[in-house]
Scaffold this motif. Structure first.
Motif: not given
Ligand code: AMP
Length: 143
Positions: A54-67, A72-83
């Motif tokens: 809740h202390e994070l700036s809108d700019e950093s929040s947006a940057a995190i939300g974007r990537v 998550c997709r990369a983690v799923l592919q690399a780990s083989g997890a479905k969830a």
């Protein structure tokens, strides 16, 4: 709450201690958790120093939300997890140990060390009305 002192993640950001870097851009760094609770456990942090979400700036929040979904997709592919779970702790009573905002991406596999106790109750209409009034007032008072 209210503690934005230097943490181990600042040292990682400064290159003073190493990490297994997954992703980096101007505002965001993602790296493997050094004590993974499952295969592929990854942390995503803003470069901005803020202890709590809740202390994070809108700019950093947006940057995190974007990537975040992309990582998550990369983690799923690399780990083989479905969830997977996204976990984001704020405050020591919420199990936060490192006081720099971070998102855990935790693949759910047989080795997953994530336990969760979830005890639902029923939302009481009078309490909901009271909460809505307070939250809407808080939101409208924000810049
Ligand atoms: P939290 O309890 O949400 O504050 O989680 C902090 C996380 O940071 C834990 O899962 C730690 O294993 C992780 N962690 C602490 N130091 C390091 C480090 N040097 N490199 C990678 N992960 C770390």
């Amino acid at each position: 709450m209210g503690n934005a002192n230097e943490t181990i993640f600042d040292k990682i950001l400064a290159g003073a201690i190493p990490c297994h870097r997954v992703y980096e851009d101007d505002r965001v760094l993602a790296f493997l958790d050094v004590n993974p609770i499952s295969f592929g456990h990854t942390l995503v942090i803003p470069k901005e120093r803020a202890a709590y979400l809740h202390e994070l700036s809108d700019e950093s929040s947006a940057a995190i939300g974007r990537v975040l979904p992309r990582i998550c997709r990369a983690v799923l592919q690399a780990s083989g997890a479905k969830a997977y779970n996204l976990l984001q702790n704020n405050g020591s009573s919420a199990h936060q140990a490192v006081f720099h905002v971070h998102f855990h991406i935790i693949p759910r596999l047989a080795d997953s060390g994530l336990g969760m106790e979830w005890t639902p109750t029923r939302l009481v209409p009078e309490i909901a009305a009271e909460l809505l009034e307070k939250m809407r007032a808080a939101l409208s008072a924000l810049p």
